[in-house]
Design an enzyme around this catalytic site. Sequence first.
Site, PDB file in Angstrom:
ATOM      1  N   SER A 106       0.847  -1.184   0.000  1.00 58.84           N
ATOM      2  CA  SER A 106       0.000   0.000   0.000  1.00 58.84           C
ATOM      3  C   SER A 106       0.897   1.254   0.000  1.00 58.84           C
ATOM      4  O   SER A 106       1.742   1.402  -0.879  1.00 58.84           O
ATOM      5  CB  SER A 106      -0.951  -0.049   1.202  1.00 58.84           C
ATOM      6  OG  SER A 106      -1.905   0.977   1.154  1.00 58.84           O
ATOM      7  N   ASP A 149      -9.020  -5.153  -5.997  1.00 59.95           N
ATOM      8  CA  ASP A 149      -8.583  -3.964  -5.257  1.00 59.95           C
ATOM      9  C   ASP A 149      -9.152  -2.719  -5.931  1.00 59.95           C
ATOM     10  O   ASP A 149      -8.839  -2.432  -7.084  1.00 59.95           O
ATOM     11  CB  ASP A 149      -7.054  -3.922  -5.232  1.00 59.95           C
ATOM     12  CG  ASP A 149      -6.490  -2.841  -4.323  1.00 59.95           C
ATOM     13  OD1 ASP A 149      -7.215  -1.882  -3.992  1.00 59.95           O
ATOM     14  OD2 ASP A 149      -5.308  -2.950  -3.954  1.00 59.95           O
ATOM     15  N   HIS A 187      -8.250  -4.337  -1.143  1.00 57.73           N
ATOM     16  CA  HIS A 187      -6.978  -3.691  -0.835  1.00 57.73           C
ATOM     17  C   HIS A 187      -6.344  -4.258   0.435  1.00 57.73           C
ATOM     18  O   HIS A 187      -5.121  -4.187   0.605  1.00 57.73           O
ATOM     19  CB  HIS A 187      -7.184  -2.180  -0.683  1.00 57.73           C
ATOM     20  CG  HIS A 187      -5.910  -1.400  -0.643  1.00 57.73           C
ATOM     21  ND1 HIS A 187      -5.087  -1.256  -1.738  1.00 57.73           N
ATOM     22  CD2 HIS A 187      -5.300  -0.721   0.375  1.00 57.73           C
ATOM     23  CE1 HIS A 187      -4.035  -0.518  -1.410  1.00 57.73           C
ATOM     24  NE2 HIS A 187      -4.137  -0.186  -0.137  1.00 57.73           N
TER      25      HIS A 187
END
Length: 369
Positions: free
Chosen positions: A175, A316, A346
Amino acid sequence: MTLALISTETTEEPSCKASVAAPAPKGGAQIGVKAARRPSELLQRDGAHDVAVAIPDDFELDFGGTLTQKRVIGRLHGKANAPLIVVAGGISADRYVHRTETKGLGWWSGAVGVRAPIDLTRFRVLAFDFAPEFGEDVKDAKTPLTITTQDQARLLALLLDHLGVEKVAAFIGCSYGGMIALAFGELFPDWAEQLVVVSAAHRPHPLATAWRGIQRRILQLGLETGRIDQAVGLARELAMTTYRTQEEFGDRFDSEAPSHAGQAYPVCDYLQARGRAYRDRTTPSRWLSLSDSIDRHRVEPEAITAPVTLIGFTTDRLCPIEDMRELADRLPNLWRFEQHASVYGHDAFLKEDKLVADILTSVLKDIDQ
């Protein structure tokens, strides 16, 4: 500039006594400049140690200005004198990547640990706290900090420089941490032997920026009205709806309506609980700073020459797989590109333990001891 060992809390790993390394030259402009590096004594000790490095007075941020914090703090885990792996996560992550007796489970205990994919009997692991700093003794800034992923990469470089790390065996970023890994590879092309980028691309997607923009306006409204706790909780509720997939929400929650208008639906109870739990994890100003940093992120993939492994999830919504495919096409040294579906969207890197473990084990298996 000094390097210091701090916070000698007891962990499941043996800790060491506080010590201070020899002073290093000041100068933010010299970060990462190739020179002979002598490994710090901290790298030669087993166990978990916090490491603090003073930030040079001339450390300027990409968009101007300087940091009010005086140091960057990292945490070493694992085996002495072993290949070093940097691990960085989302904006909620910190240096506690592995469990401790006082902090409980680390934010990625499923991947980092003894006999885990990132094996602490085989590797030395470094995680660090992103700027702006956060904690009980830190006064929240009145205005957000304009900081880039490149700035965060340079703060990490301060730690690496003064630990005397000649080579990073792998930088694993997920991320926001994946964005920092890409920025690190762009700024310091020879420092990391490989990058492993999970759920991150070379730029943010406009729809994800739109969602985060709404969160930022909620936070700003809370600051203006003095309803800070409510604002943090509500912004977190909205964020949670973007991390996961509609399939997961559909499987977990009943759509049956409550008896009266104004009563909460089960899914809303869940989100409110997650929002309340997050109030002590951040401040509005810090969240605004890091949220903006995500949307300010840009790298040129062609400038990243280190071998790169990409791990993306087709479900995602924050980092669409199409963006990672574009990144893959533009990287000059793509090793492999793993694409998988997950109901966790995600958050898959935090929830899909076996899948992530299998990939990381394969990626890291050839690192020399």
